[in-house]
Design an enzyme around this catalytic site. Structure first.
Site, short mmCIF file in Angstrom:
data_model
loop_
_atom_site.label_atom_id
_atom_site.label_comp_id
_atom_site.label_asym_id
_atom_site.label_seq_id
_atom_site.Cartn_x
_atom_site.Cartn_y
_atom_site.Cartn_z
CG HIS A 1 13.63 -5.21 -3.44
ND1 HIS A 1 13.61 -3.84 -3.53
CD2 HIS A 1 12.36 -5.58 -3.15
CE1 HIS A 1 12.38 -3.40 -3.32
NE2 HIS A 1 11.60 -4.43 -3.08
CD GLU B 1 8.09 -4.44 -0.77
OE1 GLU B 1 9.11 -4.89 -1.30
OE2 GLU B 1 7.14 -3.95 -1.44
CG HIS C 1 3.67 -7.54 -3.28
ND1 HIS C 1 3.62 -6.62 -2.26
CD2 HIS C 1 4.97 -7.56 -3.69
CE1 HIS C 1 4.84 -6.10 -2.08
NE2 HIS C 1 5.68 -6.66 -2.93
CG HIS D 1 8.92 -0.59 -4.42
ND1 HIS D 1 9.43 -0.37 -3.17
CD2 HIS D 1 8.76 -1.93 -4.51
CE1 HIS D 1 9.58 -1.51 -2.54
NE2 HIS D 1 9.19 -2.48 -3.34
C1 DHB Z 1 7.10 -7.17 -7.43
C2 DHB Z 1 6.74 -6.25 -6.44
C3 DHB Z 1 7.71 -5.74 -5.59
O1 DHB Z 1 7.46 -4.86 -4.59
C4 DHB Z 1 9.04 -6.14 -5.73
O2 DHB Z 1 9.95 -5.59 -4.91
C5 DHB Z 1 9.39 -7.06 -6.70
C6 DHB Z 1 8.42 -7.59 -7.55
C7 DHB Z 1 6.07 -7.72 -8.38
O3 DHB Z 1 4.88 -7.50 -8.18
O4 DHB Z 1 6.45 -8.34 -9.36
FE FE Z 2 9.39 -4.55 -3.24
#
Ligand code: DHB
Ligand code: FE
Length: 454
Positions: A228, A409, A362, A181
């Protein structure tokens, strides 16, 4: 299957449950507003004008004007909220409670002095105690009911020859959908960049999904995502929060609200799920006031494109993965099973999809930012399909080490996977689509569609 409400036959008693709360939402919110001195003054100066500011039903307004607490409770009021109105009128809790019993103030006070009301004969409707029988009603409530009865009789007459409604049955989980997302995906949609070389391969991966979705549009999406630091700041941190409101506005995350349609909820199904899942011993936070962030809106764009209105209703379900401790994969997986039981006990033939969003690997923070582990992510997808119960045993620390701090997540995907029939002994789901792409901003994007079989 009806919800488990063993309290319906306790005489002279209204339990404030999710259904009552839904009914009484604005009545109770109006009462809460009386905790501010300014609002009390405005209400006292002109009751009708103040009441008109609140989107209550006419009946609720009439009950407030009559100061009939039994009537207010019947229309969804809860005594702690209603007590703000009583306090505004200068009443004590004893006066408020006594006013609902049909006794005079002195009689009620004397009963309390004598040791209070006995539960003997007052445990179940139909016994012979002193709390049985008709509820005390104000003249205003009686008059209202007489009129409502006459209107209903006229309606029944009118509907006499109307064709019978068919389609009895239960709600069903038809599929689960999984998707990252990343907010930058939303920005690409909002700024018309989806065909640029950086983004085109990503959006191409969702073309088949959008086609599938057109052919398999559900009535409701139960959308598992994480907030978030958007709706929930550090003031309140619910582990699991279910959105039971009629609608949810896209949040302003600092760039201005995304230009996407507002999300239409399904308060009735959401309340049903809340009650059922809490009765299965999961502690959900019920949220009637919720703005939804990229965690929810970006997967909507990926699956539905950019329509004027979203083509189905959505029940947002927010999971805390921001501040530790976050729920374990094991608990998320068990929660998904409880959610499936809740959905499938709803007495309306709705098609419901459950989505798990966020991930894949990530890390957005510190010197290790930018971590991607494509091999681990793909193994996660393999196991999510074929060995979800085993995958659910994976401890948090492995997500963090292997998939980066924000890769956590992915535990949310186990909620959606737990809601598939095979977990409860049914047939394995069909994999309709699988896609993986690196990078989108800082993230590895993963996506799956699993069709459920009964
Ligand atoms: C990014 C990915 C995420 O899941 C998020 O909540 C905020 C930023 C990103 O890759 O920039
Ligand atoms: Fe996220």
């Amino acid at each position: 299957m009806a919800l488990d409400k063993p309290y319906l036959d306790v005489p002279g008693t209204t339990i404030f449950d999710a259904d009552q709360s839904r009914k009484g939402y604005w009545l109770n919110q109006f009462c809460m507003s009386l905790m501010k001195a300014d609002n009390r003054a405005r209400f006292k100066a002109d009751e009708d004008a103040y009441l008109a500011e609140w989107p209550m039903s006419e009946e609720q307004r009439a009950a407030v004007r009559a100061r009939d607490l039994n009537w207010m409770m019947r229309t969804g009021g809860n005594i702690y909220f209603l007590s703000k109105l009583g306090a505004t009128d200068g009443l004590s809790f004893q006066q408020m409670a006594g006013s609902m019993t049909g006794m005079t103030e002195a009689q009620y006070r004397d009963m309390m002095l004598r040791g209070g009301r006995s539960p003997e004969g007052n445990r179940v409707v139909g016994e012979s105690g002193d709390a049985q029988g008709a509820m005390a009603q104000s003249a205003a409530w009686k008059a209202w009911e007489t009129q409502a009865r006459q209107e209903l009789a006229a309606k029944v007459q009118g509907a006499h020859d109307a064709p019978a409604r068919g389609g009895a049955g239960h709600a069903r989980v038809t599929a689960s959908v999984y998707s990252s997302h990343v907010p930058a995906i939303g920005a690409a949609v909002d700024h018309g960049k989806t065909q640029e070389p950086y983004w085109a391969p990503l959006f191409k991966g969702f073309e088949a999904s959008k086609q599938w979705m057109k052919e398999n549009t559900p009535d409701v999406v139960f959308l598992v995502y994480n907030d978030h630091a958007t709706n929930f700041d550090l003031g309140v941190i619910p582990t699991f929060a279910i959105g039971t409101a009629a609608e949810f506005e896209p949040a302003d995350e600092g760039y201005g609200p995304r230009p996407v349609p507002k999300v239409i909820g399904h308060p009735q199904l959401a309340s049903h799920i809340a009650q059922s899942v809490i009765q299965q011993d999961f502690d959900l936070t019920i949220v009637n006031d919720l703005r939804v962030d990229h965690g929810l809106t970006v997967p909507m764009n990926l699956m539905f494109g950019s329509p004027e209105q979203w083509p189905c209703k959505v029940i947002p379900f927010a999971v805390n993965v921001v501040q530790y401790p976050v729920p374990s994969g094991r608990r998320c997986f068990a929660l998904g099973q409880a959610i499936r039981r809740a959905i499938e006990s709803y007495d309306e033939p709705l098609k419901v999809q459950i989505w798990g969003t966020g991930g894949m690997s990530h890390q957005l923070q510190g010197p290790r930012a930018g971590l991607i582990n494509a091999a681990w992510d793909n193994q996660f997808l393999d196991r999510l399909i074929a060995d979800p119960a085993g995958l659910a045993q994976m401890p948090h620390i492995e997500y963090v080490r292997e998939a980066g701090s924000e890769g956590i997540e992915l535990v949310m995907w186990l909620i959606a996977r737990g809601a598939m029939a095979d977990v409860a002994g049914g047939q394995a789901p069909t994999v309709r689509h699988r896609f993986f792409h690196v990078p989108a901003s800082n993230t590895a994007v993963g996506h799956l569609i699993l069709e459920n079989h009964a």
